[in-house]
Design an enzyme around this catalytic site. Structure first.
Site, PDB file in Angstrom:
ATOM      1  N   PHE A   4      22.405 -29.466  31.628  1.00 51.43           N
ATOM      2  CA  PHE A   4      21.379 -28.742  30.867  1.00 51.43           C
ATOM      3  C   PHE A   4      22.052 -27.688  29.983  1.00 51.43           C
ATOM      4  CE2 PHE A   4      17.423 -26.088  30.485  1.00 51.43           C
ATOM      5  CZ  PHE A   4      16.659 -27.070  29.870  1.00 51.43           C
ATOM      6  N   GLY A  64      26.865 -23.768  19.018  1.00 46.85           N
ATOM      7  CA  GLY A  64      26.632 -24.966  19.827  1.00 46.85           C
ATOM      8  C   GLY A  64      27.196 -26.240  19.219  1.00 46.85           C
ATOM      9  N   GLU A 101      32.687 -28.712  21.564  1.00 43.03           N
ATOM     10  CA  GLU A 101      32.680 -29.228  22.934  1.00 43.03           C
ATOM     11  C   GLU A 101      32.947 -28.070  23.896  1.00 43.03           C
ATOM     12  OE1 GLU A 101      32.225 -32.734  23.683  1.00 43.03           O
ATOM     13  OE2 GLU A 101      31.546 -32.399  21.647  1.00 43.03           O
ATOM     14  N   LYS A 127      34.744 -41.021  18.672  1.00 40.57           N
ATOM     15  CA  LYS A 127      33.668 -41.584  17.842  1.00 40.57           C
ATOM     16  C   LYS A 127      34.172 -42.798  17.052  1.00 40.57           C
ATOM     17  CE  LYS A 127      31.360 -37.110  17.594  1.00 40.57           C
ATOM     18  NZ  LYS A 127      31.418 -35.773  16.992  1.00 40.57           N
ATOM     19  N   GLY A 184      25.043 -29.849  16.908  1.00 40.56           N
ATOM     20  CA  GLY A 184      23.995 -28.831  17.012  1.00 40.56           C
ATOM     21  C   GLY A 184      22.989 -29.219  18.071  1.00 40.56           C
TER      22      GLY A 184
END
Ligand code: HSE
Length: 348
Positions: free
Chosen positions: A11, A209, A212, A227, A324
């Protein structure tokens, strides 16, 4: 009305972004798109764990984290379950895997995802580790169990890169992908060009934010390389690993390098590229000095962009947020809507 009951493992920024979207847009999504999204469980190593089969209030979750940094003040009939117990015992039908990214082992996410698939849960994840390292095995397991794996948020956050490549360009034959796929480094390079120091720009990227949990993954190019592996394997039918990606990050770039490029009408960008060649796929991530008129040179801040070169359509370019909390939370919503479109409702 289709209802998805989510168990969130983790979270942090992304989970909170998702909770904010459900709080603010959940009713509209249900009314307009016929998909109701409910969080029934949250399990976070640091903030605590809650399970309520009747649903947890996203407002209560967000308020608690904002005021105390944890979930201890939120009332729930069950608490302190670890990730395994949450997956095993909750009534969730979707695992939203948001634990920290580990690009070496993919754990603990690989275990969480495997356990949830075995139990028959759909998976949605923004975690690059398990997808870069174990996607073929996990997707085969999911096919066997008749569940879906949503991975939109693993590349360019909620900007629909994977949906575009997997669904809409499926028949166009992608031969090359080139772009900027890390928000943190693009933000740092843009800020440095405006005179901010490297350390201050990195601190801002963390605060906003984008970065990582361990930002060396961003600045050393590992995140972009992960990626690249995901796009090559999922969108170009390749079978490469992180070791196949020639990788260089931005830590070697000095303010002087940036200023020199600027005075020569150029701009440094961390460019990711994947190309089909006669001898297989060639993939890399490296700082590149682009002329300022190059289309990727004007992609700045946390914005990312990819150009898909295809046989049938030529070049198709997608530009949008690369990182983000809300942008990545949105990727999870996209994947849930995708699952709703693909999967017939189950008999309860
Ligand atoms: N740290 C990543 C980035 C987050 O900066 O792009 C999105 O994957």
């Amino acid at each position: 009305m289709r209802t998805y009951r989510l168990a969130l493992i983790g979270f942090g920024n992304v989970g909170q972004g998702l909770a904010q979207i459900i709080r603010d847009q959940g009713d509209d999504i249900a009314r307009q798109l016929g998909v109701q999204i409910t969080i029934v469980a949250v399990s976070d190593l640091l903030k605590g764990s809650l399970y309520d089969p009747d649903g947890l209030s996203p407002t209560a979750l967000l308020d608690a984290v904002q005021t105390s940094g944890d979930l201890n003040g939120v009332a729930a009939p069950h608490r302190d379950w670890n990730a395994q117990q949450t997956i095993a015992e909750s009534s969730a039908d979707v695992l939203v895997e948001l634990s920290y990214t580990d690009l070496e082992s993919g754990e603990p996410a690989v275990s969480h995802i495997s356990q949830a698939i075995e139990k028959g849960l759909h998976i949605v994840t923004t975690n690059k580790g398990p997808i870069a390292l174990r996607y073929p095995r996990l997707s085969a397991l999911a096919r066997d169990r008749g569940v879906e794996i949503g991975i939109e948020g693993t590349v360019m956050s909620g900007t629909p890169t994977m949906a575009l490549g997997q669904d809409l360009l499926a028949a166009a034959n992608i031969t090359r992908i080139q772009g900027i796929v890390n928000g943190t480094t693009n933000y740092i390079l843009s800020q440095m060009e405006n005179g901010t120091t490297y350390n201050a720009a990195l601190a801002e990227a963390q605060e906003k934010g984008y970065a990582e949990a361990d930002p060396s993954g961003d600045v050393e190019g590992f995140d972009a390389a992960g990626k690249v592996v995901i796009m090559a394997n999922v969108l170009m039918d390749a079978s490469i690993t992180l070791g196949d990606v020639a990788r260089q990050g931005i830590t070697g770039l000095t303010p002087q390098d940036i200023e020199t490029a600027r005075s020569e009408g150029r701009r440094w960008k961390l460019i990711a590229s994947i190309e089909k060649t006669a001898s297989g796929v060639k993939a890399g991530v490296r700082p590149t000095r682009l002329p300022t008129e190059h289309p990727l040179a004007s992609v700045s801040g946390p914005t990312n962009a990819v150009t898909f070169t295809t046989d049938l359509l030529g070049d198709v370019t997608l530009i949008g947020p690369g990182a983000g909390r809300m942008a990545t939370g949105y990727a999870i919503v996209c994947d849930l809507l995708g699952i709703a479109r693909k999967v017939q409702p189950r008999e309860k």
